[in-house]
Design an enzyme around this catalytic site. Structure first.
Site, PDB file in Angstrom:
ATOM      1  N   ASN A  18      41.188  50.276  40.262  1.00 24.01           N
ATOM      2  CA  ASN A  18      42.001  49.212  39.684  1.00 24.01           C
ATOM      3  C   ASN A  18      42.678  49.635  38.385  1.00 24.01           C
ATOM      4  OD1 ASN A  18      43.007  46.509  39.282  1.00 24.01           O
ATOM      5  ND2 ASN A  18      41.326  46.154  37.859  1.00 24.01           N
ATOM      6  N   HIS A  23      44.245  42.641  41.058  1.00 24.14           N
ATOM      7  CA  HIS A  23      45.496  42.009  41.482  1.00 24.14           C
ATOM      8  C   HIS A  23      46.131  42.795  42.624  1.00 24.14           C
ATOM      9  CE1 HIS A  23      45.323  39.945  37.576  1.00 24.14           C
ATOM     10  NE2 HIS A  23      46.276  39.133  38.014  1.00 24.14           N
TER      11      HIS A  23
END
Length: 281
Positions: A181, A150
């Site tokens: 991440n 994201h």
């Protein structure tokens, strides 16, 4: 006698070369030390500047920047035109790259109110219905070795059901190394929420750093970024404070101090002009 002089000359030359090496070494050391000091101050600025330095600046000479007519601080501009589709979602804006099948950048404001909410992650990664042209598919990431990373974290969108769902659009997702991440990138996301609470609101712009010639994953040829950037502005402190971060997209976990850089450094690498709506002074 001649041999003796020759030996002396050799010794003198050797001494000279050694002296030159020391001189170069000293200059190089000074440059490295200055860079370390600059980054250290940047991180102190990050830790204190976005987390309460305004409390140290109270006084008669404090100047409040008028932001009454300043809008869209979360939308940067390219110094040279680049192919992009601007998509405005409920909680953030995306500059989408059809060429790379992911965002050029995403931008949004995170207020203290938006750090709260009860809407949980949907984990439903889908194509952005607003994208015109080619798009990534969730299957492109399967067995690729990369996470669906994201750019706008789902945890920043829990204040609104639709905003949460839109954060899982693939226009907000990039191939991101799992270590990045799940660790350093996530640490910064968590830290940023704390700054939003402390400073009432912050503006965040982030995205991938991609070379023209890069590796791809999946049937839809999703580009693998070399790295990622994030810049954060606290506009309501006096004066506004900002900091940048640069991450390599690889297996490496370091402290945020190692990734902190001036915003100008991010602008040079990305070709973006951040927070251009603010006066230069």
């Amino acid at each position: 006698m001649c041999a003796k002089k020759k030996t002396r000359r050799r010794k003198y030359r050797k001494k000279n070369n050694h002296s030159g090496f020391n001189h170069k070494f000293t200059r190089g050391t000074v440059v490295i030390l200055l860079l370390i000091i600059a980054v250290s101050f940047a991180f102190i600025y990050l830790e204190e500047g976005l987390h309460g330095i305004r409390n140290k600046r109270e006084g008669n000479n404090r100047v409040k920047l008028d932001l009454t007519n300043v809008t869209d601080l979360h939308i940067p501009r390219y110094r040279t035109p680049r192919g992009e589709q601007i998509i405005k979602h409920t909680g953030f804006t995306v500059s989408y790259s059809e060429k790379h099948r992911q965002p050029n950048w995403v931008g949004y404001e995170l207020t203290v109110d938006k750090t709260r909410g009860e809407h949980e992650r949907t984990n439903r990664f889908i194509c952005d219905p607003h994208v015109t042209g080619a798009s990534a598919h969730t299957s492109d990431y399967s067995k690729s070795g990369f996470d669906r990373g994201h750019m706008v974290p789902a945890a920043d969108m829990k204040w609104h059901k639709q905003a949460m769902e839109e954060s899982f659009y693939l226009s907000n997702i990039c191939p991101q190394h799992p270590d990045l991440n799940q660790q350093s990138w996530k640490v910064l996301e968590d830290r940023a929420r704390g700054w939003a609470i402390s400073d009432s609101a912050i503006v965040i712009v982030c995205g991938p750093i991609i070379r023209d010639r890069c590796r791809k994953i999946g049937n839809n040829k999703v580009s693998i970024p070399d790295g990622f950037f994030k810049v954060i502005l606290s506009p309501h402190v006096s004066p506004p404070q900002a900091i940048g971060f640069l991450f390599k997209n690889k297996k490496y976990v370091g402290s945020l101090r190692e990734y902190a850089v001036p915003v100008d450094s991010v602008e040079v690498i990305t070709g973006l002009d951040f927070f251009h709506q603010l006066p230069d002074s």
